[in-house]
Every structure is written in C-alpha cells, then in structure tokens.
Write a protein that holds these residues in place. Structure first.
Motif, PDB file in Angstrom:
ATOM      1  N   VAL A 170      28.285  32.878  42.021  1.00 35.68           N
ATOM      2  CA  VAL A 170      29.382  33.626  42.653  1.00 35.68           C
ATOM      3  C   VAL A 170      30.354  34.144  41.594  1.00 35.68           C
ATOM      4  CG1 VAL A 170      31.342  33.462  44.237  1.00 35.68           C
ATOM      5  CG2 VAL A 170      29.181  32.343  44.820  1.00 35.68           C
ATOM      6  N   GLY A 171      30.699  33.304  40.619  1.00 38.02           N
ATOM      7  CA  GLY A 171      31.628  33.712  39.572  1.00 38.02           C
ATOM      8  C   GLY A 171      31.093  34.865  38.739  1.00 38.02           C
ATOM      9  N   SER A 172      29.805  34.814  38.380  1.00 35.59           N
ATOM     10  CA  SER A 172      29.214  35.890  37.586  1.00 35.59           C
ATOM     11  C   SER A 172      29.115  37.178  38.389  1.00 35.59           C
ATOM     12  CB  SER A 172      27.826  35.471  37.080  1.00 35.59           C
ATOM     13  OG  SER A 172      26.940  35.209  38.167  1.00 35.59           O
ATOM     14  N   TYR A 173      28.874  37.049  39.701  1.00 29.82           N
ATOM     15  CA  TYR A 173      28.820  38.237  40.565  1.00 29.82           C
ATOM     16  C   TYR A 173      30.181  38.916  40.617  1.00 29.82           C
ATOM     17  CZ  TYR A 173      27.981  41.149  44.670  1.00 29.82           C
ATOM     18  OH  TYR A 173      27.867  42.229  45.534  1.00 29.82           O
ATOM     19  N   ILE A 174      31.246  38.132  40.787  1.00 33.01           N
ATOM     20  CA  ILE A 174      32.595  38.689  40.838  1.00 33.01           C
ATOM     21  C   ILE A 174      32.943  39.364  39.515  1.00 33.01           C
ATOM     22  CG2 ILE A 174      35.054  38.115  41.016  1.00 33.01           C
ATOM     23  CD1 ILE A 174      34.261  35.866  42.944  1.00 33.01           C
ATOM     24  N   TRP A 175      32.632  38.702  38.400  1.00 30.63           N
ATOM     25  CA  TRP A 175      32.963  39.243  37.085  1.00 30.63           C
ATOM     26  C   TRP A 175      32.266  40.576  36.835  1.00 30.63           C
ATOM     27  CZ3 TRP A 175      29.876  39.764  32.524  1.00 30.63           C
ATOM     28  CH2 TRP A 175      30.609  40.087  31.382  1.00 30.63           C
ATOM     29  N   ARG A 176      31.009  40.692  37.238  1.00 32.07           N
ATOM     30  CA  ARG A 176      30.251  41.922  36.974  1.00 32.07           C
ATOM     31  C   ARG A 176      30.637  43.054  37.927  1.00 32.07           C
ATOM     32  NH1 ARG A 176      25.454  44.520  38.706  1.00 32.07           N
ATOM     33  NH2 ARG A 176      24.319  45.559  37.012  1.00 32.07           N
ATOM     34  N   GLN A 177      30.882  42.754  39.195  1.00 37.91           N
ATOM     35  CA  GLN A 177      31.029  43.791  40.212  1.00 37.91           C
ATOM     36  C   GLN A 177      32.469  44.219  40.481  1.00 37.91           C
ATOM     37  OE1 GLN A 177      27.349  44.221  40.289  1.00 37.91           O
ATOM     38  NE2 GLN A 177      28.121  45.046  42.199  1.00 37.91           N
ATOM     39  N   MET A 178      33.459  43.422  40.083  1.00 31.20           N
ATOM     40  CA  MET A 178      34.824  43.709  40.521  1.00 31.20           C
ATOM     41  C   MET A 178      35.347  45.039  39.988  1.00 31.20           C
ATOM     42  SD  MET A 178      37.064  41.018  38.253  1.00 31.20           S
ATOM     43  CE  MET A 178      37.080  41.068  36.449  1.00 31.20           C
ATOM     44  N   GLY A 179      34.921  45.442  38.790  1.00 29.41           N
ATOM     45  CA  GLY A 179      35.383  46.707  38.235  1.00 29.41           C
ATOM     46  C   GLY A 179      34.907  47.896  39.042  1.00 29.41           C
ATOM     47  N   TYR A 180      33.661  47.834  39.490  1.00 28.76           N
ATOM     48  CA  TYR A 180      33.096  48.918  40.304  1.00 28.76           C
ATOM     49  C   TYR A 180      33.856  49.064  41.613  1.00 28.76           C
ATOM     50  CZ  TYR A 180      29.783  51.271  43.410  1.00 28.76           C
ATOM     51  OH  TYR A 180      29.197  52.117  44.324  1.00 28.76           O
ATOM     52  N   GLY A 181      34.083  47.939  42.292  1.00 31.70           N
ATOM     53  CA  GLY A 181      34.818  47.991  43.554  1.00 31.70           C
ATOM     54  C   GLY A 181      36.250  48.452  43.361  1.00 31.70           C
ATOM     55  N   ALA A 182      36.884  48.014  42.260  1.00 30.31           N
ATOM     56  CA  ALA A 182      38.272  48.398  42.005  1.00 30.31           C
ATOM     57  C   ALA A 182      38.405  49.896  41.790  1.00 30.31           C
ATOM     58  CB  ALA A 182      38.802  47.634  40.793  1.00 30.31           C
ATOM     59  N   VAL A 183      37.458  50.492  41.086  1.00 26.78           N
ATOM     60  CA  VAL A 183      37.499  51.935  40.841  1.00 26.78           C
ATOM     61  C   VAL A 183      37.431  52.711  42.154  1.00 26.78           C
ATOM     62  CG1 VAL A 183      36.188  53.871  39.873  1.00 26.78           C
ATOM     63  CG2 VAL A 183      36.598  51.830  38.500  1.00 26.78           C
ATOM     64  N   ILE A 184      36.590  52.255  43.083  1.00 21.62           N
ATOM     65  CA  ILE A 184      36.486  52.924  44.379  1.00 21.62           C
ATOM     66  C   ILE A 184      37.800  52.827  45.149  1.00 21.62           C
ATOM     67  CG2 ILE A 184      35.345  52.855  46.632  1.00 21.62           C
ATOM     68  CD1 ILE A 184      32.801  52.019  45.197  1.00 21.62           C
ATOM     69  N   TYR A 185      38.412  51.658  45.136  1.00 12.71           N
ATOM     70  CA  TYR A 185      39.689  51.489  45.846  1.00 12.71           C
ATOM     71  C   TYR A 185      40.809  52.292  45.175  1.00 12.71           C
ATOM     72  CZ  TYR A 185      37.677  47.750  48.663  1.00 12.71           C
ATOM     73  OH  TYR A 185      36.915  47.025  49.541  1.00 12.71           O
ATOM     74  N   ILE A 186      40.781  52.367  43.847  1.00 15.63           N
ATOM     75  CA  ILE A 186      41.790  53.157  43.144  1.00 15.63           C
ATOM     76  C   ILE A 186      41.661  54.630  43.521  1.00 15.63           C
ATOM     77  CG2 ILE A 186      42.498  53.993  40.856  1.00 15.63           C
ATOM     78  CD1 ILE A 186      41.788  51.196  39.788  1.00 15.63           C
ATOM     79  N   ALA A 187      40.422  55.098  43.633  1.00 10.64           N
ATOM     80  CA  ALA A 187      40.197  56.482  44.058  1.00 10.64           C
ATOM     81  C   ALA A 187      40.738  56.710  45.472  1.00 10.64           C
ATOM     82  CB  ALA A 187      38.706  56.805  44.005  1.00 10.64           C
TER      83      ALA A 187
END
Length: 304
Positions: A170-187
């Motif tokens: 779970v920790g490695s999944y969050i670390w790898r994927q959080m940037g992608y999700g954040a960019v979408i929300y920032i957009a």
C-alpha cells in the motif's frame, strides 16, 4: 451517402479537417485492439482443458467448478480485495489533499518544483519501485533497519514478513501514484472560476467554508471519475505484487493476477487460467457499473 452530424456538417468534412488529430489516436486504438479486444477471441478456451498438451477437449464448466472449490483461488481473491481496497482507501484522499495544499502555495516556482518531485515516481516501472523498497527495507544495509538497529532493536525482515508486507504494498502504491492523481486534481482546480472565491470572501466565508462550498463541489465530477477509474482496476493488481512478493508471504500477498500467471504461464493450465481471468473481469465490470450507477445518482448523470 455522406453521414451528417447534428450541426449539419458532413462527417467526411469533419474527418478531413481533423485528420491529424484522428491520426494521433491510431496508435492508442491499435494498442487497445491488439491487447484488449483480440485476446477476447480466446475466451472460449475457458471451457476446454487447453494447455501444454497435444489433445484439447471441451469440458464445459469444469474449470469454473474447480476455481470455486479451490482454496488457493479464494485466498488469492481475498488478498486481491484486501490489498486493492486498502490501496483505494488510503491512496484516494492523498492526491486530493496534496493538490489542495499545492494550490494554496503563492510561489509559482514552488508549485512547479513540488509537482515535479512528486510526479517523478510515476514514471518508474514497478520493477524499479520494487528494487527501491527492497533496498530501503533490507535487513542488512537498508536505512530503515539501520535506524532500528541504532535504537537497539533487532532488524525486521519486512519483505518476508506477513505482518508488514501488505503495508509495504500500500505504501509503495501511494508513493508511486500520488503525483499522477495530484496533477489531475490540480488541473481541475484551475477550471474553478476565481470570482466564486471573491464573492464568497466578500460574503464573509472563511477558508474552510470556501473549500467545502466551492472547491470540493466544483471538483465533484473529477473526484468521482477518479474513484471510478480506481475501482475499474481493483482486481487487476499484478506487476506491483509480482516483483515484490516471495514464497514467505504467499498467504497474504498472492492475488488473482499472480495466481493466473502461475497457473497459465508457469504451470501451462491455460484453459483454467482463462476461466479465472474471465471471472475476474466479470466482477470488475460489476464494480464499474455499480459505481457508475451511484455516480449517476450523485452527479445527476452517469460518467460512462
């Protein structure tokens, strides 16, 4: 006869004007055709004993009866649900929170620097991510265990520990994927009309009130869409587990896709592995359709 769109323009004219954009879609369409739709031709093999043998015979629903009575299958199914749902529950709010925090920064350079840093891990393959975490958590030279030793405690074999392995996944999944999700929300945040915040501030709305009554409602469709996309892959977790698990943690780490891989590729029981894959796809479809129905209720229109 030339087909016409609702605006009255012939379809051939529209295609001619947009031919470069359509050409850009071709590689993606070919990828889906080759790797997503063509394999469906082999679904009929789920009802046979096809594998590494000379003779293939029709066996009806025997493969499905076998998987429903298999202890290993149900263990893999349970692990898949636990790991995937944990990924969604703990990961889902993280990109949204990060996007909201970045949006509050006044410095443009600081925003871009943070976005860059958190987005880099998304470009790493799971093999690279797995290697990073194996080295970080190594009982011999890993910095985590070096800190544990410095505190006077015994090192922990994290990657071989059933008690810790799911947390690492779970920790490695969050670390790898959080940037992608954040960019979408920032957009999505950039599409909110600033005048709404100005009007709310004039009316005396505080920071949290503006967040609750303007920001989150404006992002509602994006949030639900992201949830729908995550649920669509809830049973499809594979590469992450494959490169990180080992025999010591099979009981808590073996998932449906790794089970299919072992049965189909390693053991050669292709007919049975296709049956397991078909069952997994059906459950995933049900989850997506259910989520879409729920989103239609809250958003007043379906996403799909």
């Amino acid at each position: 006869m030339d087909m016409k769109r609702k605006d009255g323009k012939p379809l051939s004219v529209v295609i001619k004007r947009q031919k470069l954009l359509i050409l850009m879609l071709v590689p993606g369409l070919l990828w889906y055709l080759i790797f997503k739709y063509l394999p469906m031709i082999s679904l009929g093999l789920a009802f046979t004993d096809y594998g590494f043998r000379a003779k293939v015979s029709f066996i009806g629903l025997d493969n499905f009866k076998r998987l429903f009575t298999s202890v290993i299958f149900w263990n893999a199914f349970r692990n898949t649900l636990i790991i995937s749902l944990a990924n969604i529950i703990f990961y889902f709010p993280v990109p949204l929170i990060i996007a909201l925090m970045i949006n509050e920064l006044k410095s443009f350079r600081a925003k871009k620097a943070i976005q860059f840093l958190i987005y880099i891990p998304y470009f790493f393959s799971w093999v690279v991510v797995g290697s990073i975490f194996v080295n970080l958590l190594s009982p011999s030279y890993g910095p985590v265990n070096m800190l544990i030793k410095a505190l006077g405690k015994d090192p922990i074999y994290f990657m071989a520990s059933p008690d810790h392995f799911r947390s690492i996944i779970v920790g490695s999944y969050i670390w790898r994927q959080m940037g992608y999700g954040a960019v979408i929300y920032i957009a999505a945040l950039t599409t909110i009309d600033p005048q709404l915040y100005e009007a709310a501030t004039i009316d005396g709305a505080g920071h949290w009130q503006r967040l609750y009554h303007i920001t989150l409602p404006s992002m509602r469709s994006t949030i639900v869409t992201m949830l729908l996309l995550n649920l669509a892959h809830v049973l499809m977790i594979f590469e992450q587990v494959l490169v990180m698990y080992n025999a010591a943690v099979y009981d808590v780490a073996d998932v449906l896709q790794t089970y299919v891989y072992r049965e189909g590729v390693l053991a050669g029981d292709i007919g049975y592995s296709i049956a397991v894959g078909m069952f997994t796809s059906i459950i995933s479809l049900i989850l997506v359709l259910s989520t879409n129905k729920i989103s239609a209720k809250f958003l007043e229109e379906p996403i799909l």
